[in-house]
Motif scaffolding. Structure first.
Motif: not given
Length: 268
Positions: A113-115, A215-219, A233-237
């Motif tokens: 997923a990406a948000s 979850v990794l995020a950037v501005p 973006v979110a990914a299964p560990a």
């Protein structure tokens, strides 16, 4: 300003309020994702209203289509109609349209997923989202969902690049009662975390031990390098270690955030 002048100003402000309308919104705000169905007595208590006023408010909201009675019970719940107001607000900006291709490109073999999120008070509101097929993640995030900025990667990405005055306002409105890996427990701890995000350019929340996600995020930055939104973006560990996850998605995520910032600037 003298006390009498302050009292006059407060009185004038109070006269400009439609108190019955404010009470109606208090009724709507009693419903939550965790408790979508409520009894009239529960609504009255949460809204701070007497039973008679709550009864009239609920009947009015039911007649307008914003609240519905749950069949076969004495409970009430929100309809989907309140969403129209939020979606209308979101639809006025080019942000969602510009972000949609970027989000789709970020979803694939690694990311499920990406948000795109924007700051609203002390919360992040998700305004666009892309998912890879049938996503099996331990969170229920959709367009319109809210998450506390101080306790989330996407929130940290925004807060780290706010002007100091705006950041201070968010800190005053934030709660530090959320627990979990990497969640700051005080304003000072959050400031230290945001300094790290500014140095590294990305914000990571590793929830592998809680819900199996990373979850990794950037501005998304404007011309003054202030955050106007954030991509995550979110990914299964289970797929990659934390270091491997960051190494795999950091560069494309930063690239898409940069493209989106330039596109927004060009769109005015």
């Amino acid at each position: 300003m003298s006390k009498s002048a302050e009292g006059d100003a407060a009185g004038a402000k109070d006269k400009n309020l439609v108190h019955s309308l404010a009470k109606g919104f208090r009724v709507l705000e009693t419903f939550t994702a965790e408790e979508p169905d409520l009894l009239q007595s529960e609504i009255a208590r949460r809204a701070g209203l007497d039973d008679g006023t709550t009864f009239r408010m609920l009947n009015t909201l039911v007649s307008l289509g914003y609240v519905a009675k749950v069949p076969g019970t004495r409970r009430f719940r929100l309809t989907l109609k309140p969403l129209e107001l939020g979606f209308n607000a979101i639809a006025r900006t080019a942000l969602r349209d510009l972000a949609r291709p970027a989000l789709r490109s970020l979803v694939g073999e690694v990311n499920e997923a990406a948000s795109l999120g924007v700051l609203d008070g002390a919360d992040i509101v998700y305004v666009e989202r892309a998912q890879a097929g049938l996503v099996r993640m331990g969170v229920d995030i959709r367009v319109g969902s809210r998450i506390h900025a101080a306790a989330s990667a996407i929130g940290h990405a925004v807060l780290a690049f706010l002007p100091e005055e705006e950041l201070e306002n968010v800190l005053r409105a934030s709660r530090f009662d959320r627990t979990g890996p990497g969640v700051p427990q005080s304003p000072d701890a959050l400031r230290a975390r945001l300094a790290q995000v500014r140095r590294e350019g990305v914000a990571l929340i590793d929830w592998a031990s809680v819900n199996g996600l990373r979850v990794l995020a950037v501005p998304v930055l404007d011309g003054s390098r202030h955050a106007i939104a954030a991509l995550s973006v979110a990914a299964p560990a289970m797929r990659l270690s934390a270091d491997e996850f960051v190494a795999a998605v950091r560069v494309p995520l930063l690239a898409k955030a940069g493209e989106l910032g330039l596109a927004l600037a060009a769109a005015g």
